[in-house]
Motif scaffolding. Structure first.
Motif, mmCIF file in Angstrom:
data_model
loop_
_atom_site.group_PDB
_atom_site.id
_atom_site.type_symbol
_atom_site.label_atom_id
_atom_site.label_comp_id
_atom_site.label_asym_id
_atom_site.label_seq_id
_atom_site.Cartn_x
_atom_site.Cartn_y
_atom_site.Cartn_z
ATOM 1 N N ILE A 48 13.439 -2.650 -5.035
ATOM 2 C CA ILE A 48 13.504 -1.202 -4.844
ATOM 3 C C ILE A 48 14.687 -0.671 -5.645
ATOM 4 N N GLU A 49 14.388 0.107 -6.660
ATOM 5 C CA GLU A 49 15.448 0.673 -7.492
ATOM 6 C C GLU A 49 15.345 2.192 -7.573
ATOM 7 N N ASP A 50 14.160 2.703 -7.892
ATOM 8 C CA ASP A 50 13.995 4.141 -8.139
ATOM 9 C C ASP A 50 14.112 5.003 -6.888
ATOM 10 N N LYS A 51 13.869 4.437 -5.720
ATOM 11 C CA LYS A 51 13.818 5.224 -4.486
ATOM 12 C C LYS A 51 15.024 4.996 -3.576
ATOM 13 N N LEU A 52 16.081 4.372 -4.077
ATOM 14 C CA LEU A 52 17.255 4.103 -3.247
ATOM 15 C C LEU A 52 17.904 5.368 -2.698
ATOM 16 N N GLU A 53 17.803 6.454 -3.424
ATOM 17 C CA GLU A 53 18.419 7.715 -2.999
ATOM 18 C C GLU A 53 17.568 8.458 -1.968
ATOM 19 N N ASP A 54 16.313 8.057 -1.798
ATOM 20 C CA ASP A 54 15.380 8.749 -0.896
ATOM 21 C C ASP A 54 15.385 8.058 0.471
ATOM 22 N N SER A 55 16.281 8.496 1.327
ATOM 23 C CA SER A 55 16.478 7.863 2.630
ATOM 24 C C SER A 55 15.222 7.891 3.494
ATOM 25 N N GLU A 56 14.492 9.001 3.499
ATOM 26 C CA GLU A 56 13.276 9.103 4.318
ATOM 27 C C GLU A 56 12.219 8.101 3.848
ATOM 28 N N TRP A 57 11.996 8.029 2.546
ATOM 29 C CA TRP A 57 11.009 7.111 1.990
ATOM 30 C C TRP A 57 11.406 5.661 2.288
ATOM 31 N N LEU A 58 12.662 5.341 2.064
ATOM 32 C CA LEU A 58 13.146 3.981 2.262
ATOM 33 C C LEU A 58 13.075 3.573 3.733
ATOM 34 N N SER A 59 13.450 4.476 4.624
ATOM 35 C CA SER A 59 13.366 4.185 6.062
ATOM 36 C C SER A 59 11.921 3.953 6.483
ATOM 37 N N GLU A 60 10.997 4.737 5.938
ATOM 38 C CA GLU A 60 9.583 4.560 6.260
ATOM 39 C C GLU A 60 9.081 3.210 5.753
ATOM 40 N N VAL A 84 10.808 0.514 5.409
ATOM 41 C CA VAL A 84 11.359 -0.512 6.299
ATOM 42 C C VAL A 84 10.590 -0.541 7.617
ATOM 43 N N ARG A 85 10.291 0.611 8.199
ATOM 44 C CA ARG A 85 9.526 0.659 9.454
ATOM 45 C C ARG A 85 8.144 0.017 9.272
ATOM 46 N N ILE A 86 7.486 0.330 8.163
ATOM 47 C CA ILE A 86 6.168 -0.235 7.858
ATOM 48 C C ILE A 86 6.273 -1.759 7.701
ATOM 49 N N THR A 87 7.282 -2.198 6.998
ATOM 50 C CA THR A 87 7.488 -3.631 6.764
ATOM 51 C C THR A 87 7.740 -4.358 8.074
ATOM 52 N N ALA A 146 0.836 -1.210 0.000
ATOM 53 C CA ALA A 146 0.000 0.000 0.000
ATOM 54 C C ALA A 146 0.870 1.260 0.000
ATOM 55 N N PHE A 147 1.990 1.221 0.717
ATOM 56 C CA PHE A 147 2.888 2.372 0.791
ATOM 57 C C PHE A 147 3.576 2.624 -0.553
ATOM 58 N N ILE A 148 4.051 1.563 -1.184
ATOM 59 C CA ILE A 148 4.779 1.701 -2.453
ATOM 60 C C ILE A 148 3.831 2.084 -3.588
ATOM 61 N N LYS A 149 2.650 1.512 -3.583
ATOM 62 C CA LYS A 149 1.609 1.696 -4.596
ATOM 63 C C LYS A 149 1.945 0.971 -5.895
ATOM 64 N N ASP A 150 2.918 1.435 -6.667
ATOM 65 C CA ASP A 150 3.270 0.814 -7.952
ATOM 66 C C ASP A 150 4.437 -0.152 -7.717
ATOM 67 N N VAL A 151 4.110 -1.334 -7.233
ATOM 68 C CA VAL A 151 5.114 -2.305 -6.792
ATOM 69 C C VAL A 151 5.771 -3.020 -7.969
ATOM 70 N N VAL A 152 7.085 -3.165 -7.885
ATOM 71 C CA VAL A 152 7.833 -4.011 -8.811
ATOM 72 C C VAL A 152 8.313 -5.201 -7.979
ATOM 73 N N GLU A 153 7.968 -6.406 -8.429
ATOM 74 C CA GLU A 153 8.374 -7.604 -7.704
ATOM 75 C C GLU A 153 9.276 -8.466 -8.577
#
Length: 108
Positions: A77-89, A91-94, A57-64
């Motif tokens: 996860i490829e496109d958002k590797l540079e976005d530390s805040e998004w990636l940390s969130e 991980v917390r959600i997961t 739900a957080f990612i929305k457009d999931v690539v598996e």
């Protein structure tokens, strides 16, 4: 092709706001943990996160994709590797949906 330590360190640094993040070399690739829970794998210099409903739900457009041949699909996860805040969130959600690690059995 095995992942290089520089990429593993970069990913671990990107999710540093998601608890006590550690990595462990396993079978020539890396497992990534937060607070002793494994939440993903780093294989061939790509980050794979364990799939959860909240993560989807957080990612929305999931690539598996499978992290290695024969493995179950994980979130790639490829496109958002540079976005530390998004990636940390993510991980917390997961982590909230993942079970607690099983206690290790004591050797007799």
């Amino acid at each position: 092709m095995a992942s290089d330590q520089k990429f593993v360190d970069f990913v671990a640094d990107q999710v540093k706001n998601a608890g006590e993040v550690t990595t462990r070399k396993m079978f020539g690739e890396y497992a990534i943990f937060s607070d002793k829970k494994i939440f993903g794998l780093i294989c061939d210099n790509k980050l794979f996160i364990k799939p959860t409903q909240a993560g989807r739900a957080f990612i929305k457009d999931v690539v598996e994709a499978p992290p290695y041949p024969g493995a179950k699909n994980s979130f790639l996860i490829e496109d958002k590797l540079e976005d530390s805040e998004w990636l940390s969130e993510l991980v917390r959600i997961t982590l909230k949906e993942l079970p607690e690690p099983k206690p290790k059995k004591k050797k007799k």
